[in-house]
Write a protein that holds these residues in place. Structure first.
Motif, PDB file in Angstrom:
ATOM      1  N   ARG A 223      41.576  53.833  46.671  1.00  0.00           N
ATOM      2  CA  ARG A 223      40.239  53.387  47.045  1.00  0.00           C
ATOM      3  C   ARG A 223      39.520  54.519  47.769  1.00  0.00           C
ATOM      4  O   ARG A 223      40.054  55.121  48.703  1.00  0.00           O
ATOM      5  CB  ARG A 223      40.323  52.156  47.940  1.00  0.00           C
ATOM      6  CG  ARG A 223      38.965  51.636  48.371  1.00  0.00           C
ATOM      7  CD  ARG A 223      39.127  50.404  49.227  1.00  0.00           C
ATOM      8  NE  ARG A 223      39.677  49.316  48.458  1.00  0.00           N
ATOM      9  CZ  ARG A 223      40.096  48.175  49.009  1.00  0.00           C
ATOM     10  NH1 ARG A 223      40.013  48.010  50.308  1.00  0.00           N
ATOM     11  NH2 ARG A 223      40.591  47.223  48.253  1.00  0.00           N
TER      12      ARG A 223
ATOM     13  N   ARG B 113      43.410  50.473  42.238  1.00  0.00           N
ATOM     14  CA  ARG B 113      42.333  50.113  43.174  1.00  0.00           C
ATOM     15  C   ARG B 113      42.818  50.139  44.611  1.00  0.00           C
ATOM     16  O   ARG B 113      42.141  50.604  45.505  1.00  0.00           O
ATOM     17  CB  ARG B 113      41.776  48.725  42.838  1.00  0.00           C
ATOM     18  CG  ARG B 113      41.021  48.656  41.536  1.00  0.00           C
ATOM     19  CD  ARG B 113      40.154  47.403  41.504  1.00  0.00           C
ATOM     20  NE  ARG B 113      40.887  46.195  41.771  1.00  0.00           N
ATOM     21  CZ  ARG B 113      41.505  45.473  40.839  1.00  0.00           C
ATOM     22  NH1 ARG B 113      41.475  45.867  39.581  1.00  0.00           N
ATOM     23  NH2 ARG B 113      42.142  44.365  41.152  1.00  0.00           N
ATOM     24  N   VAL B 114      44.057  49.645  44.825  1.00  0.00           N
ATOM     25  CA  VAL B 114      44.595  49.547  46.184  1.00  0.00           C
ATOM     26  C   VAL B 114      44.972  50.915  46.724  1.00  0.00           C
ATOM     27  O   VAL B 114      44.680  51.267  47.860  1.00  0.00           O
ATOM     28  CB  VAL B 114      45.824  48.607  46.201  1.00  0.00           C
ATOM     29  CG1 VAL B 114      46.506  48.663  47.548  1.00  0.00           C
ATOM     30  CG2 VAL B 114      45.396  47.187  45.878  1.00  0.00           C
TER      31      VAL B 114
ATOM     32  N   GLU C 116      45.049  36.040  39.918  1.00  0.00           N
ATOM     33  CA  GLU C 116      44.259  37.242  39.673  1.00  0.00           C
ATOM     34  C   GLU C 116      44.377  37.686  38.221  1.00  0.00           C
ATOM     35  O   GLU C 116      43.383  38.026  37.578  1.00  0.00           O
ATOM     36  CB  GLU C 116      44.722  38.371  40.606  1.00  0.00           C
ATOM     37  CG  GLU C 116      43.895  39.625  40.467  1.00  0.00           C
ATOM     38  CD  GLU C 116      44.286  40.678  41.489  1.00  0.00           C
ATOM     39  OE1 GLU C 116      43.576  41.696  41.571  1.00  0.00           O
ATOM     40  OE2 GLU C 116      45.288  40.482  42.197  1.00  0.00           O
ATOM     41  N   ILE C 117      45.602  37.683  37.687  1.00  0.00           N
ATOM     42  CA  ILE C 117      45.798  38.078  36.288  1.00  0.00           C
ATOM     43  C   ILE C 117      45.165  37.038  35.364  1.00  0.00           C
ATOM     44  O   ILE C 117      44.534  37.381  34.361  1.00  0.00           O
ATOM     45  CB  ILE C 117      47.293  38.252  35.974  1.00  0.00           C
ATOM     46  CG1 ILE C 117      47.857  39.440  36.756  1.00  0.00           C
ATOM     47  CG2 ILE C 117      47.531  38.447  34.482  1.00  0.00           C
ATOM     48  CD1 ILE C 117      49.347  39.677  36.547  1.00  0.00           C
TER      49      ILE C 117
ATOM     50  N   ILE D  68      46.574  45.086  33.745  1.00  0.00           N
ATOM     51  CA  ILE D  68      45.848  44.528  34.893  1.00  0.00           C
ATOM     52  C   ILE D  68      46.545  44.891  36.194  1.00  0.00           C
ATOM     53  O   ILE D  68      45.900  45.261  37.181  1.00  0.00           O
ATOM     54  CB  ILE D  68      45.710  42.995  34.744  1.00  0.00           C
ATOM     55  CG1 ILE D  68      44.796  42.669  33.546  1.00  0.00           C
ATOM     56  CG2 ILE D  68      45.173  42.367  36.018  1.00  0.00           C
ATOM     57  CD1 ILE D  68      44.848  41.220  33.104  1.00  0.00           C
ATOM     58  N   GLU D  69      47.894  44.793  36.217  1.00  0.00           N
ATOM     59  CA  GLU D  69      48.640  45.150  37.422  1.00  0.00           C
ATOM     60  C   GLU D  69      48.486  46.629  37.742  1.00  0.00           C
ATOM     61  O   GLU D  69      48.388  47.024  38.911  1.00  0.00           O
ATOM     62  CB  GLU D  69      50.121  44.787  37.264  1.00  0.00           C
ATOM     63  CG  GLU D  69      50.406  43.315  37.462  1.00  0.00           C
ATOM     64  CD  GLU D  69      51.881  43.017  37.640  1.00  0.00           C
ATOM     65  OE1 GLU D  69      52.703  43.860  37.227  1.00  0.00           O
ATOM     66  OE2 GLU D  69      52.210  41.956  38.194  1.00  0.00           O
TER      67      GLU D  69
ATOM     68  N   SER E 280      41.489  37.493  35.019  1.00  0.00           N
ATOM     69  CA  SER E 280      41.151  38.683  34.237  1.00  0.00           C
ATOM     70  C   SER E 280      41.404  38.484  32.755  1.00  0.00           C
ATOM     71  O   SER E 280      40.741  39.085  31.910  1.00  0.00           O
ATOM     72  CB  SER E 280      41.960  39.882  34.738  1.00  0.00           C
ATOM     73  OG  SER E 280      41.720  40.121  36.100  1.00  0.00           O
TER      74      SER E 280
ATOM     75  N   SER F 200      45.909  48.505  37.006  1.00  0.00           N
ATOM     76  CA  SER F 200      44.551  48.680  37.528  1.00  0.00           C
ATOM     77  C   SER F 200      44.462  48.240  38.982  1.00  0.00           C
ATOM     78  O   SER F 200      43.794  48.878  39.802  1.00  0.00           O
ATOM     79  CB  SER F 200      43.552  47.882  36.687  1.00  0.00           C
ATOM     80  OG  SER F 200      43.560  48.321  35.344  1.00  0.00           O
ATOM     81  N   LYS F 201      45.149  47.159  39.293  1.00  0.00           N
ATOM     82  CA  LYS F 201      45.153  46.656  40.678  1.00  0.00           C
ATOM     83  C   LYS F 201      45.784  47.681  41.613  1.00  0.00           C
ATOM     84  O   LYS F 201      45.264  47.954  42.695  1.00  0.00           O
ATOM     85  CB  LYS F 201      45.925  45.335  40.741  1.00  0.00           C
ATOM     86  CG  LYS F 201      46.032  44.759  42.138  1.00  0.00           C
ATOM     87  CD  LYS F 201      46.900  43.519  42.140  1.00  0.00           C
ATOM     88  CE  LYS F 201      47.114  43.008  43.559  1.00  0.00           C
ATOM     89  NZ  LYS F 201      48.042  41.854  43.589  1.00  0.00           N
ATOM     90  N   LYS F 202      46.907  48.284  41.189  1.00  0.00           N
ATOM     91  CA  LYS F 202      47.569  49.300  42.019  1.00  0.00           C
ATOM     92  C   LYS F 202      46.655  50.498  42.234  1.00  0.00           C
ATOM     93  O   LYS F 202      46.579  51.070  43.310  1.00  0.00           O
ATOM     94  CB  LYS F 202      48.876  49.754  41.368  1.00  0.00           C
ATOM     95  CG  LYS F 202      50.011  48.770  41.508  1.00  0.00           C
ATOM     96  CD  LYS F 202      51.277  49.355  40.912  1.00  0.00           C
ATOM     97  CE  LYS F 202      52.437  48.384  41.067  1.00  0.00           C
ATOM     98  NZ  LYS F 202      53.683  48.940  40.469  1.00  0.00           N
TER      99      LYS F 202
END
Length: 473
Positions: free
Chosen positions: A414, A410-411, A380-381, A403-404, A384, A406-408
């Protein structure tokens, strides 16, 4: 002095504060019953300081020794054991009418040696247990320090009462002889029940009185009261947290520890001068040894679950830390196959890869290190980051964290929005379907690349489009 007091603040910049620059080490020793506290050993930086000019060192209430660091080295410990400890405990046993048989229990301080004596056996506490079971650390040292602080504060207050002098001037006059006097007074105040009670963790059966008196609480109150009598910044609101600060030993830096170990090695060379095959330890060798021990510790934490027998441990340890060439090869292989784990953070992965790169090749170029980092980072990283132009390791770390994060977000955050039923669908009746659109675009592009002048009917599938266009060429 506590750091909040104006004296401590003045010491850093003003000259003349001898007490702030002096350093001593004390070695305390008592028996388990608590009825005998031996004369303490005091190690100073100077063997004959100005404050002791004309004094007979043998009449001091401490065993006086010195070296440039004021540390208990192996040479000093050996001298203390043979000339101070052994004769003193022998006399004590004679006074008690007991046979001269002694068990001396020590912690694993660098200067402590397992010396031989016909009537004395030395044993050591297990590593990393000093704060848990060492009797001196169970209350004896802290009690001594509280009494020492009390007598030092009382010394300052008495000077203020008798002379027209400031606190700062009193502290400038404080010298090593005053220190020795206060050490003796503090030792004399430690009661036998305090000494005995501090053995409850190491030898509970020998403790006769488990309920200690509340003397240390009284001493704490006395210190606070005297401090407020002295007055001034840091003294007016003096409290228990200031006392606790004074009870904590100043931590040694890495350089201090290395110098101590080098000094210890020199002492060994003096004591064991007949041994010709002993390799002398220098600071460089010690640093490499400490670094290797840290590497071994990290390795064990990573493979601990795989080790279920001694034979497996020996085999795996030898593979990783055996011959130097084998070790380098193994590290290179680890670097080659290192990939970020499913639950592993990018920071953990990056730090491990950077460590492997340093071990494999300390001079490895930054672009090569980035290549190693990139090939094992999570998919995933990687997806990106592939469009980014990353030139430095710092940039790589920054983007991984971003990136990590941003992922947190999103999760964890949401949001699902409600949709109205009358919203227009994508496209319209006149628009071609997505499948038709893709088919047309692919056909046109393949056709243009292979045979732009050909005009053939449109095949029914993408595979047929490509197949037909290939046949035309």
């Amino acid at each position: 002095m506590p750091t909040r007091t104006y004296i401590a603040k003045s010491e850093k910049n003003a000259s003349g504060f001898k007490a702030a620059k002096d350093r001593v080490t004390l070695l305390l020793c008592s028996n388990a019953s608590g009825d005998r506290m031996l004369k303490p050993l005091l190690v100073n930086r100077s063997l004959k300081p100005r404050a002791l000019k004309g004094k007979d060192l043998n009449t001091l209430p401490v065993h006086w020794m010195a070296n440039k660091k004021a540390w208990v080295t192996t040479a000093i410990f050996t001298e203390w054991f043979n000339k101070c400890f052994a004769p003193e405990v022998e006399n004590y046993m004679k006074e008690m009418g007991l046979e001269f048989k002694i068990l001396l229990i020590l912690d694993n301080a660098p200067g402590h040696l397992n010396l031989e004596h016909p009537n004395i056996k030395i044993v050591f506490f297990p590593p990393n247990t000093t704060s848990l079971i060492q009797p001196l650390d169970q209350g004896i040292i802290s009690t001594f320090k509280k009494y020492y602080v009390k007598f030092t504060f009382q010394f300052i207050f008495d000077k203020l009462e008798s002379d027209t002098i400031t606190v700062t001037e009193v502290w400038k006059q404080f010298n090593i002889l005053n220190c020795v006097d206060h050490v003796a007074l503090a030792i004399a105040e430690i009661k036998s029940q305090t000494l005995n009670a501090c053995w409850k963790a190491a030898w509970p059966e020998c403790v006769s009185k488990r309920n200690e008196s509340n003397r240390t609480t009284i001493v704490t109150s006395d210190i606070i009261s005297i401090a407020k009598e002295i007055g001034g910044e840091g003294f007016d609101d003096f409290g228990e947290h200031d006392i606790e600060e004074l009870l904590v030993d100043e931590a040694l830096s890495d350089n201090d520890i290395l110098e101590s170990m080098v000094d210890t090695t020199k002492d060994f060379e003096t004591v064991d001068s007949e041994l010709e095959d002993v390799t002398p330890l220098d600071e460089k060798l010690l640093r490499e040894g400490l670094q290797l021990s840290g590497t071994a510790h990290r390795w064990y934490e990573n493979v601990e679950e795989k080790i279920n027998s001694w034979d497996i441990f020996v085999k795996m340890f030898s593979q990783n830390f055996g011959h130097h060439v084998t070790q380098k090869d193994q590290l290179a292989e680890n670097l080659k196959t290192r990939a970020q784990g499913e639950e592993e953070t990018s920071d953990s992965y990056i730090q491990d890869v950077l460590h492997l790169c340093r071990e494999v090749d300390p001079a490895m170029m930054e672009n090569e290190i980035i290549a190693h980092l990139t090939k094992g980072i999570s998919e995933e990283i990687y997806r990106s980051m592939i469009i980014l132009d990353i030139a430095t390791i710092d940039e790589f770390i920054k983007w991984c964290r971003k990136i990590e994060a941003s992922k947190k977000k999103r999760v964890n955050k949401r949001v699902v929005f409600d949709r109205l039923p009358n919203v227009a669908a994508i496209g319209s009746a006149d628009s071609e379907s997505m499948e038709d659109l893709v088919r047309r675009i692919v056909r046109e592009e393949v056709h243009r690349a292979l045979n732009p002048e050909s005009t053939t009917p449109e095949p029914s599938s993408l595979k047929e489009i490509i197949r037909e266009e290939m046949k035309k060429t």
